[in-house]
Design an enzyme around this catalytic site. Sequence first.
Site, PDB file in Angstrom:
ATOM      1  CG  ASN A 139     116.174 136.392 118.696  1.00 43.13           C
ATOM      2  OD1 ASN A 139     115.615 137.146 119.552  1.00 43.13           O
ATOM      3  ND2 ASN A 139     115.145 135.956 117.818  1.00 43.13           N
ATOM      4  CG  ASP A 153     113.204 138.996 119.634  1.00 40.51           C
ATOM      5  OD1 ASP A 153     113.888 139.826 119.082  1.00 40.51           O
ATOM      6  OD2 ASP A 153     112.505 137.875 119.038  1.00 40.51           O
ATOM      7  CG  HIS A 154     113.095 135.907 124.522  1.00 35.39           C
ATOM      8  ND1 HIS A 154     111.631 136.193 124.692  1.00 35.39           N
ATOM      9  CD2 HIS A 154     113.414 134.733 123.816  1.00 35.39           C
ATOM     10  CE1 HIS A 154     111.060 135.412 123.815  1.00 35.39           C
ATOM     11  NE2 HIS A 154     112.055 134.546 123.328  1.00 35.39           N
ATOM     12  CG  HIS A 205     109.990 138.806 115.107  1.00 37.47           C
ATOM     13  ND1 HIS A 205     109.397 137.456 115.689  1.00 37.47           N
ATOM     14  CD2 HIS A 205     109.395 139.420 114.642  1.00 37.47           C
ATOM     15  CE1 HIS A 205     108.474 137.534 114.721  1.00 37.47           C
ATOM     16  NE2 HIS A 205     108.298 138.740 114.233  1.00 37.47           N
ATOM     17  NE  ARG A 248     105.031 138.367 117.638  1.00 35.40           N
ATOM     18  CZ  ARG A 248     105.146 137.136 117.463  1.00 35.40           C
ATOM     19  NH1 ARG A 248     106.089 136.350 117.463  1.00 35.40           N
ATOM     20  NH2 ARG A 248     103.930 136.743 116.914  1.00 35.40           N
ATOM     21  NE  ARG A 293     103.855 138.584 121.159  1.00 36.82           N
ATOM     22  CZ  ARG A 293     103.506 137.187 120.710  1.00 36.82           C
ATOM     23  NH1 ARG A 293     104.408 136.429 121.044  1.00 36.82           N
ATOM     24  NH2 ARG A 293     102.388 137.099 120.108  1.00 36.82           N
ATOM     25  CD  GLU A 317     113.695 136.572 113.606  1.00 40.88           C
ATOM     26  OE1 GLU A 317     112.741 136.554 114.296  1.00 40.88           O
ATOM     27  OE2 GLU A 317     114.687 135.649 113.908  1.00 40.88           O
ATOM     28  CB  THR A 358     107.965 131.545 120.130  1.00 36.46           C
ATOM     29  OG1 THR A 358     109.114 131.892 119.240  1.00 36.46           O
ATOM     30  CG2 THR A 358     107.821 129.979 120.120  1.00 36.46           C
ATOM     31  CB  THR A 359     108.280 132.304 114.887  1.00 37.62           C
ATOM     32  OG1 THR A 359     108.768 133.491 115.265  1.00 37.62           O
ATOM     33  CG2 THR A 359     107.894 132.258 113.399  1.00 37.62           C
ATOM     34  CD  GLU A 390     116.184 131.825 110.978  1.00 38.23           C
ATOM     35  OE1 GLU A 390     116.184 132.931 110.551  1.00 38.23           O
ATOM     36  OE2 GLU A 390     115.968 131.371 112.181  1.00 38.23           O
ATOM     37  CG  HIS A 449     112.047 128.378 116.353  1.00 39.02           C
ATOM     38  ND1 HIS A 449     111.486 127.922 117.498  1.00 39.02           N
ATOM     39  CD2 HIS A 449     111.390 129.703 116.385  1.00 39.02           C
ATOM     40  CE1 HIS A 449     110.473 128.504 118.001  1.00 39.02           C
ATOM     41  NE2 HIS A 449     110.519 129.662 117.246  1.00 39.02           N
ATOM     42  N   GLY A 450     114.563 127.066 118.857  1.00 35.83           N
ATOM     43  CA  GLY A 450     114.499 126.012 119.455  1.00 35.83           C
ATOM     44  C   GLY A 450     115.877 125.294 119.761  1.00 35.83           C
ATOM     45  N   GLY A 464     118.109 132.467 120.201  1.00 37.41           N
ATOM     46  CA  GLY A 464     117.628 133.313 121.240  1.00 37.41           C
ATOM     47  C   GLY A 464     117.444 132.880 122.549  1.00 37.41           C
ATOM     48  CG  HIS A 465     113.778 130.730 125.553  1.00 36.83           C
ATOM     49  ND1 HIS A 465     114.172 129.489 125.967  1.00 36.83           N
ATOM     50  CD2 HIS A 465     113.226 131.354 126.044  1.00 36.83           C
ATOM     51  CE1 HIS A 465     113.156 129.826 127.169  1.00 36.83           C
ATOM     52  NE2 HIS A 465     112.782 130.809 127.225  1.00 36.83           N
TER      53      HIS A 465
HETATM   54  N1  PXP Z   1     114.750 132.431 113.913  1.00 39.22           N
HETATM   55  C1  PXP Z   1     113.378 132.811 113.791  1.00 39.22           C
HETATM   56  C2  PXP Z   1     112.838 133.204 112.563  1.00 39.22           C
HETATM   57  C3  PXP Z   1     112.617 133.089 115.052  1.00 39.22           C
HETATM   58  O1  PXP Z   1     111.454 133.521 115.049  1.00 39.22           O
HETATM   59  C4  PXP Z   1     113.146 132.755 116.403  1.00 39.22           C
HETATM   60  C5  PXP Z   1     112.383 133.064 117.385  1.00 39.22           C
HETATM   61  O2  PXP Z   1     112.306 134.391 117.535  1.00 39.22           O
HETATM   62  C6  PXP Z   1     114.515 132.392 116.467  1.00 39.22           C
HETATM   63  C7  PXP Z   1     115.112 131.918 115.176  1.00 39.22           C
HETATM   64  C8  PXP Z   1     115.024 132.175 117.615  1.00 39.22           C
HETATM   65  O3  PXP Z   1     114.513 131.092 118.238  1.00 39.22           O
HETATM   66  P1  PXP Z   1     114.674 130.707 119.824  1.00 39.22           P
HETATM   67  O4  PXP Z   1     114.446 131.845 120.731  1.00 39.22           O
HETATM   68  O5  PXP Z   1     114.030 129.358 120.029  1.00 39.22           O
HETATM   69  O6  PXP Z   1     116.362 130.429 119.760  1.00 39.22           O
END
Ligand code: PXP
Length: 269
Positions: free
Chosen positions: A34, A36-37, A70, A72, A76, A97, A127-128, A180, A219-220, A241-242
């Site tokens: 991901n 996004d960042h 994503h 949004r 953002r 996303e 974040t989500t 997911e 996520h996370g 992602g992060h």
């Molecule tokens: N999956 C979904 C649906 C998300 O919204 C996100 C965050 O944008 C991620 C995965 C990735 O999460 P992280 O950035 O914490 O790895």
Amino acid sequence: MRAQPDPSASEGHAQTGSLQFVLKARLLMRLYVNIDHVATVRQARRTDEPDPVRAAVLAELGGADGITVHLREDRRHVQDRDVRILMETARTGINLELAAASEVLALAEAWRPMQATLVPEKREEVTTEGGLALDTPDARRHVAAAADRLKAAGIRTSLFIDPDPEAVRASVQMGVDAVELHTGEYANTRGAERDAQLGRLRRAASLGRSLGLAVHAGHGLTYENVTPVAVVPEIEELNIGHSIISRAVLVGLERATREMAEILRRARA
Ligand code: PXP
């Protein structure tokens, strides 16, 4: 527009029922990075660097199986232009996303990414924060209407859900290809509570798979906590992602992706 890869032709989407599937399901895990960042850093100055499109190239060189963005409603971080160009340039598939109600749905129908994942979206969140609300008939109708539009456009459709049996069963009812599982609570807890969250993820993954869904998770997840999730045999795709982008600031995105891909490979070895 460059054709997106056919997900059913990808090794990770092996068919159920065959010995080949059993072997591949045990061995393969797709890593979707991901990005996004990367866009978050760019938008901090509203300039044109760093470019998520260039980041996608590096993630792919580092072994990413796909790129997640994503888009949004509040734009953002990722912008329409990013997705448009990624659709032309990515060598892997794009997982877009998006929120069920947003005008992004019409963009997804026009762009036809390889995969779309419906996620909840609140303007004030960092974040989500959780999976889709599927606990009332109205909520389910709302998500199902969006999923139907994506499916009608020929897009592989996934729902981001909490790892609970009711949410898995509701997803099956909607006829989506994949879910997911939200790993945020697993990631945010420690000790016995984390073990309990892992058990919850395992049960949801097993139920989803047994009901014919492809199971993804995310996520996370970090370099430190990903392995127990990556060894769950029913999970075939992780969205991260992060943690990868954070490491990339220090070591570069190609290397950061390769290091995560290597952890996933070892987990399935
Ligand atoms: N999956 C979904 C649906 C998300 O919204 C996100 C965050 O944008 C991620 C995965 C990735 O999460 P992280 O950035 O914490 O790895």
